[in-house]
Structure formats: C-alpha cells, structure tokens
Design a protein around this motif. Structure first.
Motif, PDB file in Angstrom:
ATOM      1  N   ASP A 297      24.389  11.698  33.728  1.00 49.49           N
ATOM      2  CA  ASP A 297      24.628  12.547  34.898  1.00 49.49           C
ATOM      3  C   ASP A 297      23.394  13.419  35.155  1.00 49.49           C
ATOM      4  N   ARG A 298      23.366  14.042  36.319  1.00 46.53           N
ATOM      5  CA  ARG A 298      22.302  14.982  36.679  1.00 46.53           C
ATOM      6  C   ARG A 298      22.823  16.397  36.547  1.00 46.53           C
ATOM      7  N   GLY A 299      21.930  17.289  36.224  1.00 53.57           N
ATOM      8  CA  GLY A 299      22.288  18.691  36.059  1.00 53.57           C
ATOM      9  C   GLY A 299      21.606  19.196  34.816  1.00 53.57           C
ATOM     10  N   PRO A 300      21.836  20.363  34.391  1.00 51.87           N
ATOM     11  CA  PRO A 300      22.628  21.439  34.989  1.00 51.87           C
ATOM     12  C   PRO A 300      21.896  22.060  36.171  1.00 51.87           C
ATOM     13  N   PHE A 301      22.635  22.742  36.981  1.00 52.31           N
ATOM     14  CA  PHE A 301      22.051  23.293  38.193  1.00 52.31           C
ATOM     15  C   PHE A 301      21.790  24.795  38.065  1.00 52.31           C
ATOM     16  N   ALA A 302      21.632  25.251  36.829  1.00 53.28           N
ATOM     17  CA  ALA A 302      21.196  26.626  36.554  1.00 53.28           C
ATOM     18  C   ALA A 302      19.774  26.522  36.015  1.00 53.28           C
ATOM     19  N   LYS A 303      18.875  27.341  36.531  1.00 50.60           N
ATOM     20  CA  LYS A 303      17.458  27.241  36.159  1.00 50.60           C
ATOM     21  C   LYS A 303      17.221  27.512  34.679  1.00 50.60           C
ATOM     22  N   SER A 304      18.039  28.343  34.078  1.00 49.17           N
ATOM     23  CA  SER A 304      17.807  28.726  32.688  1.00 49.17           C
ATOM     24  C   SER A 304      18.253  27.661  31.683  1.00 49.17           C
ATOM     25  N   ARG A 305      19.013  26.664  32.134  1.00 52.20           N
ATOM     26  CA  ARG A 305      19.534  25.658  31.208  1.00 52.20           C
ATOM     27  C   ARG A 305      18.824  24.324  31.369  1.00 52.20           C
ATOM     28  N   GLU A 306      18.659  23.624  30.259  1.00 53.36           N
ATOM     29  CA  GLU A 306      17.951  22.349  30.246  1.00 53.36           C
ATOM     30  C   GLU A 306      18.903  21.161  30.233  1.00 53.36           C
ATOM     31  N   ILE A 307      20.061  21.299  29.567  1.00 52.10           N
ATOM     32  CA  ILE A 307      20.963  20.157  29.379  1.00 52.10           C
ATOM     33  C   ILE A 307      22.412  20.628  29.395  1.00 52.10           C
ATOM     34  N   ASP A 308      23.281  19.803  29.982  1.00 47.92           N
ATOM     35  CA  ASP A 308      24.730  20.011  29.950  1.00 47.92           C
ATOM     36  C   ASP A 308      25.314  18.950  29.037  1.00 47.92           C
ATOM     37  N   LEU A 309      26.076  19.364  28.048  1.00 46.65           N
ATOM     38  CA  LEU A 309      26.709  18.422  27.122  1.00 46.65           C
ATOM     39  C   LEU A 309      28.193  18.311  27.431  1.00 46.65           C
ATOM     40  N   SER A 310      28.785  17.190  27.047  1.00 47.81           N
ATOM     41  CA  SER A 310      30.242  17.094  27.142  1.00 47.81           C
ATOM     42  C   SER A 310      30.827  18.119  26.181  1.00 47.81           C
ATOM     43  N   ARG A 311      32.047  18.511  26.427  1.00 44.47           N
ATOM     44  CA  ARG A 311      32.672  19.559  25.603  1.00 44.47           C
ATOM     45  C   ARG A 311      32.721  19.156  24.122  1.00 44.47           C
ATOM     46  N   LYS A 312      33.042  17.887  23.855  1.00 49.75           N
ATOM     47  CA  LYS A 312      33.135  17.410  22.475  1.00 49.75           C
ATOM     48  C   LYS A 312      31.789  17.532  21.760  1.00 49.75           C
ATOM     49  N   ALA A 313      30.714  17.120  22.417  1.00 48.05           N
ATOM     50  CA  ALA A 313      29.386  17.200  21.816  1.00 48.05           C
ATOM     51  C   ALA A 313      28.988  18.657  21.578  1.00 48.05           C
ATOM     52  N   PHE A 314      29.276  19.516  22.541  1.00 47.28           N
ATOM     53  CA  PHE A 314      28.916  20.931  22.420  1.00 47.28           C
ATOM     54  C   PHE A 314      29.658  21.594  21.267  1.00 47.28           C
ATOM     55  N   MET A 315      30.955  21.329  21.153  1.00 48.72           N
ATOM     56  CA  MET A 315      31.762  21.957  20.107  1.00 48.72           C
ATOM     57  C   MET A 315      31.354  21.480  18.715  1.00 48.72           C
ATOM     58  N   ASP A 316      30.798  20.269  18.605  1.00 52.66           N
ATOM     59  CA  ASP A 316      30.294  19.790  17.321  1.00 52.66           C
ATOM     60  C   ASP A 316      29.028  20.537  16.904  1.00 52.66           C
ATOM     61  N   LEU A 317      28.325  21.127  17.854  1.00 55.57           N
ATOM     62  CA  LEU A 317      27.080  21.837  17.550  1.00 55.57           C
ATOM     63  C   LEU A 317      27.281  23.283  17.125  1.00 55.57           C
ATOM     64  N   VAL A 318      28.287  23.945  17.655  1.00 55.35           N
ATOM     65  CA  VAL A 318      28.402  25.394  17.479  1.00 55.35           C
ATOM     66  C   VAL A 318      29.432  25.774  16.423  1.00 55.35           C
ATOM     67  N   ASP A 319      29.234  26.959  15.838  1.00 57.55           N
ATOM     68  CA  ASP A 319      30.214  27.535  14.916  1.00 57.55           C
ATOM     69  C   ASP A 319      31.229  28.365  15.687  1.00 57.55           C
ATOM     70  N   ASN A 320      30.733  29.180  16.587  1.00 54.20           N
ATOM     71  CA  ASN A 320      31.586  30.051  17.386  1.00 54.20           C
ATOM     72  C   ASN A 320      32.012  29.296  18.643  1.00 54.20           C
ATOM     73  N   LYS A 321      33.274  28.907  18.701  1.00 53.64           N
ATOM     74  CA  LYS A 321      33.772  28.079  19.809  1.00 53.64           C
ATOM     75  C   LYS A 321      33.860  28.840  21.131  1.00 53.64           C
ATOM     76  N   ASN A 322      33.617  30.148  21.112  1.00 53.64           N
ATOM     77  CA  ASN A 322      33.685  30.950  22.336  1.00 53.64           C
ATOM     78  C   ASN A 322      32.339  31.055  23.041  1.00 53.64           C
ATOM     79  N   ARG A 323      31.329  30.421  22.499  1.00 53.37           N
ATOM     80  CA  ARG A 323      30.002  30.491  23.122  1.00 53.37           C
ATOM     81  C   ARG A 323      29.942  29.567  24.330  1.00 53.37           C
ATOM     82  N   GLY A 324      29.111  29.923  25.285  1.00 58.21           N
ATOM     83  CA  GLY A 324      28.936  29.100  26.471  1.00 58.21           C
ATOM     84  C   GLY A 324      27.619  28.351  26.476  1.00 58.21           C
ATOM     85  N   THR A 325      26.635  28.900  25.781  1.00 65.22           N
ATOM     86  CA  THR A 325      25.338  28.230  25.675  1.00 65.22           C
ATOM     87  C   THR A 325      24.860  28.318  24.234  1.00 65.22           C
TER      88      THR A 325
END
Length: 180
Positions: A142-170
């Motif tokens: 897919d294309r995106g993210p459409f925020a200048k400060s972000r480089e990549i948008d991950l699916s929720r599953k991939a993102f949650m596998d990366l972080v310890d704190n599940k309440n984080r957005g980036t």
C-alpha cells in the motif's frame, strides 16, 4: 541476540509440549481436568503416552511460531540493504480492514503488511524496533503514511509484535530491504 531469541522460542515450544502430555492415571486426569500438568513417569513405565498432534488444539499461530517463522525468513535472505534508521512507524486503524490497498489487495490487519510512500509493491522489509530490538518481516502492499513525520505504516499485528507498550501509536524503527 539471535541465540537468545532461539532459546526463547525453544523454551516456549518445550513448555507447550510438556503441557500437552497427560498422566495415565484416570483419577488424576479427573482431578487435574482443565489444569496444565507436568508429566510424571512411574518406575515401571518406559514411555510417557503422548497425545496425537491432530488432537492438540493449537492457537492459530502462537507468538513462538511467528517468531520462529520470521527468524527463518531472515535467514533465507542473505542481503539486507539499510533503507532508513530512526524512522517513525505507525499502524493502520481497524476501519481500513477489508478495504482495497493501492496494490489491489484486500487489507487485513492480521497479516504482516506495510504501506510505504515510494518502495515498490511486493518489497519485503525487515522492520526492527529501536526501543525493544524486536523485528518483523513485512511486505509493502500500500501507499502511505500521509503524515510527513512518519516513514512507514504497519498492519496492527506487525506493529504490536514490535512494541512493549500496546498503547503507543508510533515507534522508532530501522527499515532494511530484503534483497534476494
């Protein structure tokens, strides 16, 4: 780091295997019904009876198996080309589930996919969290993210596998392109 991950995966698989054994004593089975037990071997028994693999109720894909899969995938690819360090990654909102991506695929938040502004569709990326050291292998669809400060948008599953704190957005990540 890789040895620690392999040890963790092995430990989880071993713990699951041990918990799948049961004692041969029917009274003990009734007493321990619904509880996880560690098998015991009597002196006159030679082997512990093992349940058939078909009868085991495994979750769709346990974390240990997913981690082992991503390790195998990384080992299959010899070359990793650094794309960007200290990039900011975010994840898709659930409202995008079932919608078409820019590549034409149907988006699923339970798969390992990503959106990038200019990498070709189908590019495989290794995305490593700089805070936890965890990584996932994702495919750009897919294309995106459409925020200048972000480089990549991950699916929720991939993102949650990366972080310890599940309440984080980036999360700050390192993005590497897997070349075959």
């Amino acid at each position: 780091m890789r040895n620690k991950i392999l040890f963790l995966v092995f430990s989880l698989v071993l713990a699951f295997t041990i918990s799948s054994f049961t004692n041969g004593n029917p009274q003990q089975k009734e007493k321990n019904k619904g509880k996880t037990t560690i098998p015991t071997v009597k002196k006159n028994e030679k082997f512990i009876k093992e349940k058939k693999l078909d009868s085991l109720k495994l979750p769709e894909k346990s974390v240990a198996i997913q981690l082992l899969d991503s390790i195998k995938k990384t080992q299959e690819f010899n070359k990793l080309k650094l794309h960007k360090k200290n990039a900011h990654a975010s994840y898709y909102h659930n409202k995008f589930n079932g919608r078409r991506t820019a590549s034409g695929e149907i988006f699923d938040n339970n798969k390992y996919t990503a959106a990038h502004k200019n990498l070709p569709f189908g590019t495989m990326l290794k995305v490593t969290s700089e805070t936890t050291g965890r990584f996932v292998i994702v495919k750009v669809n897919d294309r995106g993210p459409f925020a200048k400060s972000r480089e990549i948008d991950l699916s929720r599953k991939a993102f949650m596998d990366l972080v310890d704190n599940k309440n984080r957005g980036t999360v700050p990540v390192t993005i590497e392109i897997i070349e075959d």
